[in-house]
Design a protein around this motif. Structure first.
Motif, mmCIF file in Angstrom:
data_model
loop_
_atom_site.group_PDB
_atom_site.id
_atom_site.type_symbol
_atom_site.label_atom_id
_atom_site.label_comp_id
_atom_site.label_asym_id
_atom_site.label_seq_id
_atom_site.Cartn_x
_atom_site.Cartn_y
_atom_site.Cartn_z
ATOM 1 N N PRO A 1 37.960 28.058 111.865
ATOM 2 C CA PRO A 1 39.185 27.311 112.137
ATOM 3 C C PRO A 1 39.833 26.686 110.893
ATOM 4 C CG PRO A 1 37.411 26.601 113.591
ATOM 5 C CD PRO A 1 36.813 27.525 112.591
ATOM 6 N N ARG A 2 39.078 26.592 109.825
ATOM 7 C CA ARG A 2 39.651 26.184 108.542
ATOM 8 C C ARG A 2 39.168 27.212 107.527
ATOM 9 N NH1 ARG A 2 42.198 21.864 106.820
ATOM 10 N NH2 ARG A 2 41.402 20.443 108.400
ATOM 11 N N LEU A 3 40.117 27.921 106.931
ATOM 12 C CA LEU A 3 39.766 28.946 105.963
ATOM 13 C C LEU A 3 39.158 28.308 104.719
ATOM 14 C CD1 LEU A 3 42.928 31.226 106.275
ATOM 15 C CD2 LEU A 3 40.731 31.432 107.467
ATOM 16 N N SER A 4 38.460 29.109 103.947
ATOM 17 C CA SER A 4 37.775 28.585 102.756
ATOM 18 C C SER A 4 38.746 28.003 101.734
ATOM 19 C CB SER A 4 36.908 29.671 102.112
ATOM 20 O OG SER A 4 37.680 30.802 101.813
ATOM 21 N N ASN A 5 40.021 28.377 101.802
ATOM 22 C CA ASN A 5 41.010 27.789 100.897
ATOM 23 C C ASN A 5 41.595 26.490 101.445
ATOM 24 O OD1 ASN A 5 42.881 28.507 102.849
ATOM 25 N ND2 ASN A 5 43.934 30.032 101.591
ATOM 26 N N GLY A 6 41.088 26.048 102.596
ATOM 27 C CA GLY A 6 41.516 24.783 103.190
ATOM 28 C C GLY A 6 42.594 24.908 104.253
ATOM 29 N N THR A 7 43.162 26.084 104.430
ATOM 30 C CA THR A 7 44.242 26.288 105.394
ATOM 31 C C THR A 7 43.716 26.239 106.825
ATOM 32 O OG1 THR A 7 45.379 27.736 103.828
ATOM 33 C CG2 THR A 7 46.046 27.900 106.135
ATOM 34 N N PRO A 8 44.340 25.426 107.690
ATOM 35 C CA PRO A 8 43.972 25.451 109.103
ATOM 36 C C PRO A 8 44.317 26.822 109.692
ATOM 37 C CG PRO A 8 45.304 23.531 108.591
ATOM 38 C CD PRO A 8 45.361 24.423 107.395
ATOM 39 N N PHE A 9 43.426 27.367 110.531
ATOM 40 C CA PHE A 9 43.632 28.682 111.115
ATOM 41 C C PHE A 9 43.309 28.600 112.601
ATOM 42 C CE2 PHE A 9 42.769 33.229 111.853
ATOM 43 C CZ PHE A 9 43.868 33.785 111.226
ATOM 44 N N GLU B 1 44.638 19.160 112.225
ATOM 45 C CA GLU B 1 45.986 19.725 112.102
ATOM 46 C C GLU B 1 46.315 20.723 113.207
ATOM 47 O OE1 GLU B 1 43.580 19.441 109.696
ATOM 48 O OE2 GLU B 1 44.478 19.953 107.769
ATOM 49 N N ILE B 2 45.313 21.303 113.829
ATOM 50 C CA ILE B 2 45.563 22.279 114.885
ATOM 51 C C ILE B 2 45.016 21.812 116.232
ATOM 52 C CG2 ILE B 2 45.813 24.278 113.368
ATOM 53 C CD1 ILE B 2 42.863 24.971 113.902
ATOM 54 N N ASP B 3 44.722 20.517 116.317
ATOM 55 C CA ASP B 3 44.238 19.935 117.561
ATOM 56 C C ASP B 3 45.230 20.245 118.686
ATOM 57 O OD1 ASP B 3 42.429 18.438 119.089
ATOM 58 O OD2 ASP B 3 43.686 16.652 118.896
ATOM 59 N N ASN B 4 44.725 20.735 119.789
ATOM 60 C CA ASN B 4 45.493 21.074 120.984
ATOM 61 C C ASN B 4 46.406 22.293 120.820
ATOM 62 O OD1 ASN B 4 45.716 20.509 123.733
ATOM 63 N ND2 ASN B 4 47.715 19.574 123.428
ATOM 64 N N TYR B 5 46.258 23.032 119.730
ATOM 65 C CA TYR B 5 46.993 24.280 119.543
ATOM 66 C C TYR B 5 45.983 25.417 119.607
ATOM 67 C CZ TYR B 5 49.816 27.955 117.507
ATOM 68 O OH TYR B 5 50.471 29.142 117.302
ATOM 69 N N SER B 6 46.162 26.307 120.571
ATOM 70 C CA SER B 6 45.211 27.414 120.698
ATOM 71 C C SER B 6 45.816 28.664 120.081
ATOM 72 C CB SER B 6 44.808 27.619 122.159
ATOM 73 O OG SER B 6 45.944 27.835 122.977
ATOM 74 N N ALA B 7 46.215 29.638 120.886
ATOM 75 C CA ALA B 7 46.770 30.881 120.350
ATOM 76 C C ALA B 7 47.541 31.598 121.446
ATOM 77 C CB ALA B 7 45.651 31.776 119.817
ATOM 78 N N GLY B 8 48.381 32.509 121.040
ATOM 79 C CA GLY B 8 49.059 33.379 121.985
ATOM 80 C C GLY B 8 50.120 32.733 122.840
ATOM 81 N N GLY B 9 50.480 31.470 122.545
ATOM 82 C CA GLY B 9 51.468 30.760 123.341
ATOM 83 C C GLY B 9 50.875 29.852 124.403
ATOM 84 N N MET B 10 49.542 29.907 124.552
ATOM 85 C CA MET B 10 48.923 29.036 125.554
ATOM 86 C C MET B 10 49.247 27.584 125.210
ATOM 87 S SD MET B 10 45.144 30.738 126.240
ATOM 88 C CE MET B 10 44.599 30.876 124.543
#
Length: 172
Positions: free
Chosen positions: A47-55, A115-124
C-alpha cells in the motif's frame, strides 16, 4: 480465499508479472490468484511503494488475456451499466459497499496508509470506475465478496480455469 498474509511467491513470479505488465513489477507482496498453469493472474502490491508513494490498488489484474477480456467489457460500456445497477438496486449497492470494506480490511492488514484511508479501488463503494481492479479483487478473494467484480468476470469470456497464456508467460 486469499487474503493477507499471502502464500510465498518467487522471483520467477515477479519476473512473469513484469513481463505481463511490460514494466517492472513494484513492491510485490503476493500472488493471490493464478492461472490453471500457475502463471500469476493477480498481483498484490504494498500500500506504500518503496519510494514512499501511497498505492491504493492492492489487487492488480496482471494476466494479459484477462486484462484484454476485461478491457473489452469496459469498451462496451459495462462500467456505466454496472454503476446504474448500483443506483437501482439497494441490495447490490450494499454488497458492493461491503466489498469496499473487505478490500480496505485486506489492505490494512499489510499497512495503514493515512493518505489513502477509506479509498479502495475500481470506484468502490459507489460507482464502477475500473473493472480490472474489481475483477482482480474477485479473483484474489474468491466469488461472493465483490458482486461487480464477479459479474464482470462471468461476462468477460475469460477464466483462470482455461490457460490462455502465451508460451513465454506460462507458469511452471
Amino acid at each position: 480465499m486469499s487474503r493477507p498474509p499471502f502464500a510465498p511467491f518467487s522471483e520467477g513470479d515477479v519476473a512473469l508479472v513484469s513481463a505481463q505488465l511490460g514494466r517492472p513489477a513494484r513492491d510485490v507482496v503476493g500472488i493471490p490468484a493464478r492461472c490453471v498453469c500457475g502463471a500469476p493472474t493477480v498481483v498484490a502490491t504494498r500500500p506504500r511503494l518503496s519510494n514512499g508513494t501511497p498505492f491504493p490498488t492492492l489487487y492488480y489484474l496482471s494476466h494479459p488475456a484477462a486484462t484484454a477480456a476485461v478491457s473489452r467489457l469496459e469498451a462496451d460500456g459495462r462500467m456505466a451499466e454496472f454503476t446504474a445497477m448500483l443506483a437501482d438496486d439497494s441490495e447490490l449497492a450494499g454488497q458492493y459497499r461491503a466489498a469496499h470494506d473487505a478490500y480496505l480490511a485486506d489492505r490494512g492488514q499489510l499497512l495503514e496508509v493515512p493518505e489513502i484511508d477509506n479509498y479502495s479501488a475500481g470506484g468502490m463503494p459507489t460507482r464502477v470506475k475500473c473493472l480490472h481492479a474489481l475483477v482482480g479483487h474477485s479473483l484474489a478473494v474468491g466469488a461472493g465478496v465483490n458482486p461487480i467484480g464477479d459479474r464482470a468476470l462471468a461476462e468477460c469470456g475469460w477464466t483462470p480455469e482455461v490457460c490462455a497464456c502465451t508460451p513465454d508467460l506460462r507458469g511452471s
